[in-house]
Design a protein around this motif. Sequence first.
Motif, short mmCIF file in Angstrom:
data_model
loop_
_atom_site.label_atom_id
_atom_site.label_comp_id
_atom_site.label_asym_id
_atom_site.label_seq_id
_atom_site.Cartn_x
_atom_site.Cartn_y
_atom_site.Cartn_z
N ALA A 198 -24.20 -21.62 -58.15
CA ALA A 198 -23.32 -22.78 -58.34
C ALA A 198 -23.10 -23.41 -56.98
O ALA A 198 -22.96 -22.70 -55.97
CB ALA A 198 -21.99 -22.37 -58.96
N TYR A 200 -20.66 -26.08 -55.84
CA TYR A 200 -19.55 -27.01 -56.01
C TYR A 200 -19.25 -27.81 -54.74
O TYR A 200 -18.46 -28.75 -54.79
CB TYR A 200 -18.31 -26.26 -56.46
CG TYR A 200 -18.38 -25.73 -57.88
CD1 TYR A 200 -19.47 -26.01 -58.71
CD2 TYR A 200 -17.36 -24.96 -58.42
CE1 TYR A 200 -19.53 -25.53 -60.02
CE2 TYR A 200 -17.40 -24.47 -59.73
CZ TYR A 200 -18.49 -24.76 -60.51
OH TYR A 200 -18.56 -24.28 -61.81
N THR A 203 -20.16 -31.85 -55.61
CA THR A 203 -19.44 -31.75 -56.87
C THR A 203 -20.24 -32.17 -58.10
O THR A 203 -20.01 -31.66 -59.19
CB THR A 203 -18.15 -32.57 -56.81
OG1 THR A 203 -18.47 -33.94 -56.51
CG2 THR A 203 -17.22 -32.02 -55.73
N SER A 206 -21.77 -29.59 -60.61
CA SER A 206 -20.94 -28.77 -61.51
C SER A 206 -21.11 -29.16 -62.97
O SER A 206 -20.78 -28.38 -63.87
CB SER A 206 -19.47 -28.92 -61.12
OG SER A 206 -18.99 -30.24 -61.40
N ALA A 262 -17.96 -22.13 -54.28
CA ALA A 262 -17.02 -23.25 -54.14
C ALA A 262 -17.41 -24.19 -53.01
O ALA A 262 -17.04 -25.37 -53.03
CB ALA A 262 -15.61 -22.72 -53.90
N GLU A 408 -17.04 -34.06 -63.34
CA GLU A 408 -17.40 -33.05 -62.34
C GLU A 408 -16.17 -32.28 -61.87
O GLU A 408 -16.21 -31.05 -61.71
CB GLU A 408 -18.12 -33.70 -61.16
CG GLU A 408 -17.37 -34.79 -60.44
CD GLU A 408 -18.25 -35.59 -59.50
OE1 GLU A 408 -17.93 -35.60 -58.30
OE2 GLU A 408 -19.21 -36.19 -59.95
N GLN A 409 -15.06 -32.97 -61.66
CA GLN A 409 -13.85 -32.28 -61.21
C GLN A 409 -13.31 -31.36 -62.30
O GLN A 409 -12.81 -30.26 -62.01
CB GLN A 409 -12.78 -33.31 -60.82
CG GLN A 409 -13.05 -34.06 -59.53
CD GLN A 409 -14.05 -35.20 -59.68
OE1 GLN A 409 -14.36 -35.59 -60.82
NE2 GLN A 409 -14.55 -35.73 -58.59
N ILE A 412 -15.37 -28.20 -62.39
CA ILE A 412 -15.02 -27.34 -61.26
C ILE A 412 -13.73 -26.58 -61.55
O ILE A 412 -13.59 -25.40 -61.19
CB ILE A 412 -14.91 -28.16 -59.96
CG1 ILE A 412 -16.30 -28.60 -59.50
CG2 ILE A 412 -14.22 -27.34 -58.86
CD1 ILE A 412 -16.30 -29.54 -58.32
N THR A 416 -13.75 -22.52 -61.40
CA THR A 416 -12.92 -21.81 -60.43
C THR A 416 -11.73 -21.10 -61.09
O THR A 416 -10.88 -20.54 -60.40
CB THR A 416 -12.38 -22.80 -59.36
OG1 THR A 416 -11.73 -23.90 -60.00
CG2 THR A 416 -13.51 -23.31 -58.50
#
Length: 445
Positions: A198, A200, A203, A206, A262, A408-409, A412, A416
């Motif tokens: 991943a 991130y 962004t 993701s 991340a 995308e946010q 994430i 997370t």
Amino acid sequence: MTYIKSARRGIALVAMAAAATLVASGCSAGSLGSSDGGEAGGTTITYLVDNSDPAVKAGNAMIEAFKATNPEITIKLDTRPGGTDGDNLVKTKLATSDMAEVFGYNNGSLFQALKPAQNLTPLDDQPWVSGLQKLFVDSTTADGKIYGAPAGTAFGGGILYNKPVYEKLGLKVPTTWAEFMANNDAIKKAGGITPVEATYGDTWTSQLPVLADYANVEAAVPDFAAKYTANQAKYATTPAALAGFQHIQDLHEGGYFNKDFASAKFNDGLTDIASGKAAHYPQIGGVAAGLDPLSNGKTNDVGLFAWPGQDASKNVLTAWSANALYIPKTVEGAKLEAAKKFIAFAETQAGCDAFLKGAPATGPFMNSGCQLPVDVNTVAKDTSAYFDSGKVSPALEFQSPIKGPNLEQICIQVGTGQVDATKAAALYDADVKKQAQQLNLPGWE
């Protein structure tokens, strides 16, 4: 190749722009040459492309090949930024009649946003149109007319995987989510290899678990795109659509991501999947165009398989069409004929071969006039196999104009552990509503 905020931007993506990871300011484009469209007895036009390295190299190679048999036409290459800045520049140039005579751009939902009937020249009367694949035709048609010509190859969205790792551990390509998770568990137990990469830190990457899973959504709910666009279907209340967010949650809870997920960047992902440090990387196959400089000669160690769903018999590849070449509606006379001639050349084998000199194939061509060479990379071969067998389904962006800007946010947040899949799907439904209302779509008042 290009959103990554539409699925392509959402991935592409502009796949080329992402693969090149190069953002530079574009030059000003516009009509060049004498006022009558000629220059020194000929005609000069401008060809505008995004400023990614593959796009520029492919553009120059096509111009050079075209010039060999059309010396009376001069084509000047111009560039623009990728991403949102590029989208806005294209719209501005069209609105102010300052657009190049030929320009490369996305199709699907981003193409529809250009108001094609108002701003673009229909190309239905061109002889090469009869050889176009349906996926491309559907993605560049508005009001019953075709406005674009394919440039480059199509690509799929799924999971890049390291073939030597699979061979070493005796794994088989999965066609269901349960099989995929079993493979991840085996990789984790073997130790020393990241089951799922991943990244991130970039962004846009993701979103692939949601975007690439769309073929499975359509397999379970064939009319999802239509109902989604009409505000009659939601991600949070459609189990097949919710699954994309659930998959991210599953991978997070299984501890399958790389430790630096991340902050890791897109290039880190390509490097790790090519080296075998990672076994899987959810991605679009279009990024294979950028593998060579990062793979240390191991580009062909990387393959692609479709995002696994619930039903192995319905597992197909989510597909993105090739980008397109367009002509503004304001182009006339000798310049229009020159532009059409250049586009017609792009649809020949010579034109396609020239394109590949700058941008490696990532899947099949979208017209019958072009065939892939035998030495394409493994990702392109795997992708073409899905197309050849008819096991492809268009990405949602080719079937609906709606894509929430904050996907995308939200992905994430799931990856997370900040929110669970159900909450994420509800957040995305709210995000989508805002965009649909901005587009003034019926049913979203």
